[in-house]
Design an enzyme around this catalytic site. Structure first.
Site, PDB file in Angstrom:
ATOM      1  CG  HIS A  51      -2.181  -0.848   0.941  1.00 22.22           C
ATOM      2  ND1 HIS A  51      -3.018  -0.661  -0.139  1.00 22.22           N
ATOM      3  CD2 HIS A  51      -2.698  -1.893   1.647  1.00 22.22           C
ATOM      4  CE1 HIS A  51      -3.997  -1.551  -0.098  1.00 22.22           C
ATOM      5  NE2 HIS A  51      -3.829  -2.321   0.960  1.00 22.22           N
ATOM      6  CG  HIS A  84      -6.579  -1.673  -2.795  1.00 24.79           C
ATOM      7  ND1 HIS A  84      -7.181  -0.479  -2.494  1.00 24.79           N
ATOM      8  CD2 HIS A  84      -6.885  -2.512  -1.775  1.00 24.79           C
ATOM      9  CE1 HIS A  84      -7.807  -0.564  -1.333  1.00 24.79           C
ATOM     10  NE2 HIS A  84      -7.643  -1.803  -0.871  1.00 24.79           N
TER      11      HIS A  84
END
Length: 422
Positions: free
Chosen positions: A91, A162
């Site tokens: 991330h 994601h």
């Protein structure tokens, strides 16, 4: 006198031919220089020479044009590796990414170069969102992929939910810094294209913003350029998605370990793991429309499933897991990311479900880096940067169920667990 002038006249064509041959190389050399310059600027100082990539396809082909060719297949199944390191969700946190790699002794602490020899690295997805170093991580992993290959090592990257969301244009978890990073990429990428357009002999570069809206409903004006840049870079067959994300696997089997970001159900295995990898790759390349295949959407999707990763062991569907593993020849465990394990990497369902997302990114819970090491088929241990790992208080029920194996480092390493130099 005429004879004296003959030799120079005869030599002229050879000289002209040599000069002409050299000039033919100039456009391609200029293009390579421009691409390397743009990469160096965007990546934070990495030299990543462009290669003839078999996975690369022409960008932004008109819908009415000739069909895009199919790229070569991805490798879904690998034999057992002497040493494999699995790293969870990153991330957008480059610092924590490098801490994890140093922890696993895969990179040099000072230079950041690959020193893992023939080791295999599996990054289980979710490089994107929640942080501001998304592009830098993509570039860095590609650099390591090339360095590892020269040493007999392997770097395997995977899709998380994601990655799927961003290729589809779902930017709900993008940060301001993430928008700025992509806006910077777009600026330099367009500068590079303008430089190429000035050189005769090069094909006119494609406009990465072709078809991208000029504005967005309910979006603040200050963020519009960042959203546009992100769409241009990451949409199907975009410059960043096709270059980096098209190499990602959605499902991976190494020896007796199955890797997937969210989880697999029996229906996914029945559909075909290699088929899943091929279809998602083709979609990223712009061959399958705007949206990812159905098995990438919803609570039962391969990148969204949480049936085996709930922090409370009793809420994990162990019987379903057992059934899924029985349908994959030789599989003994499933290794997943996606769901943050606040108390570190752990195993449930008799250690057939290994959960490795520790929320290390500062955009998540700023967890201490941990990685899973697998030697051969079954020799597993956790490498942690927390020297007080076994002295944590307020452990969850999952933590209390840990047993020797993935749940603990080998006894001799107990009080001397690996520390990472930040």
């Amino acid at each position: 006198m005429e004879d004296d002038r003959a030799p120079p006249a005869a030599a002229a064509p050879a000289k002209e031919s040599s000069s002409s041959s050299a000039c033919k190389d100039v456009p391609n050399l200029l293009s390579s220089f421009v691409d390397t310059f743009v990469d160096f600027t965007v990546s934070g100082g990495l030299f990543l020479l462009h290669q003839n990539d078999q996975n690369a396809l022409p960008h932004h082909r008109n819908l009415g044009g000739d069909p895009l060719p199919s790229p070569p297949p991805l490798q879904t199944y690998y034999p057992p590796q002497d040493r494999l390191i699995a790293i969870g969700d990153l991330h957008g946190d480059l610092e924590k990414t490098k801490e994890s790699l140093r922890l696993a002794k895969l990179i040099d602490p000072e230079s950041g170069k690959w020193v893992g020899g023939s080791s295999t690295l599996v990054q289980i997805g979710d490089v994107l969102d929640r942080g501001g170093d998304e592009l830098k991580i993509l570039y860095y992993l590609e650099k390591l992929r090339r360095e590892a290959a020269r040493c007999g090592g392997t770097v395997i990257t995977m899709h998380g939910n994601h990655e799927i969301m961003n290729v589809e244009g779902d930017f709900r978890y993008v940060t301001h810094k993430g928008l700025d990073e992509f806006r910077g990429w777009a600026d330099w990428y367009c500068v590079g294209n303008r430089m190429k357009s000035l050189c005769k002999g090069l094909e006119q570069p494609k406009d990465p913003f072709d078809g991208v809206p000029l504005g967005f409903k309910n979006a603040k004006e200050e963020f519009v350029d960042g959203f546009r840049a992100r769409i241009a870079a990451l949409r199907p067959n975009g410059p960043i998605s096709s270059r980096f994300l098209s190499k990602n696997l959605t499902v991976l089997v190494v020896g007796d370990s199955v890797f997937v970001h969210g989880g697999l159900l029996a229906a996914h295995v029945s559909y075909g793991l290699e088929k899943i990898n091929a279809e998602v790759r083709d979609w990223v390349h712009g061959l399958k429309g705007r949206f990812a295949p159905e098995y990438c959407h919803g609570r039962n999707a391969v990148v969204w499933l949480r049936n085996f990763s709930h922090e409370f062991a009793e809420k994990c569907d162990c019987s379903a897991l057992e059934h899924v593993l029985s349908t994959i020849p030789g599989a003994k465990r499933m290794i997943m990311g996606h769901t943050i394990q606040e108390f570190g990497i752990n195993g449930v369902c008799e250690e057939r479900a290994i959960r490795i997302d520790v929320g290390m990114s500062k955009g998540c819970i700023n967890g201490l880096p941990e990685v899973l090491e697998i030697n051969g088929n079954s020799g597993m241990r956790i490498l942690t940067s927390n020297p007080l790992y076994e002295k944590k208080k307020n452990r969850s029920p999952v933590e209390s169920e840990r047993r020797p194996g993935p749940g603990f480092l080998p006894q001799e390493h107990g009080p001397k667990q690996v520390e990472v130099k930040a």
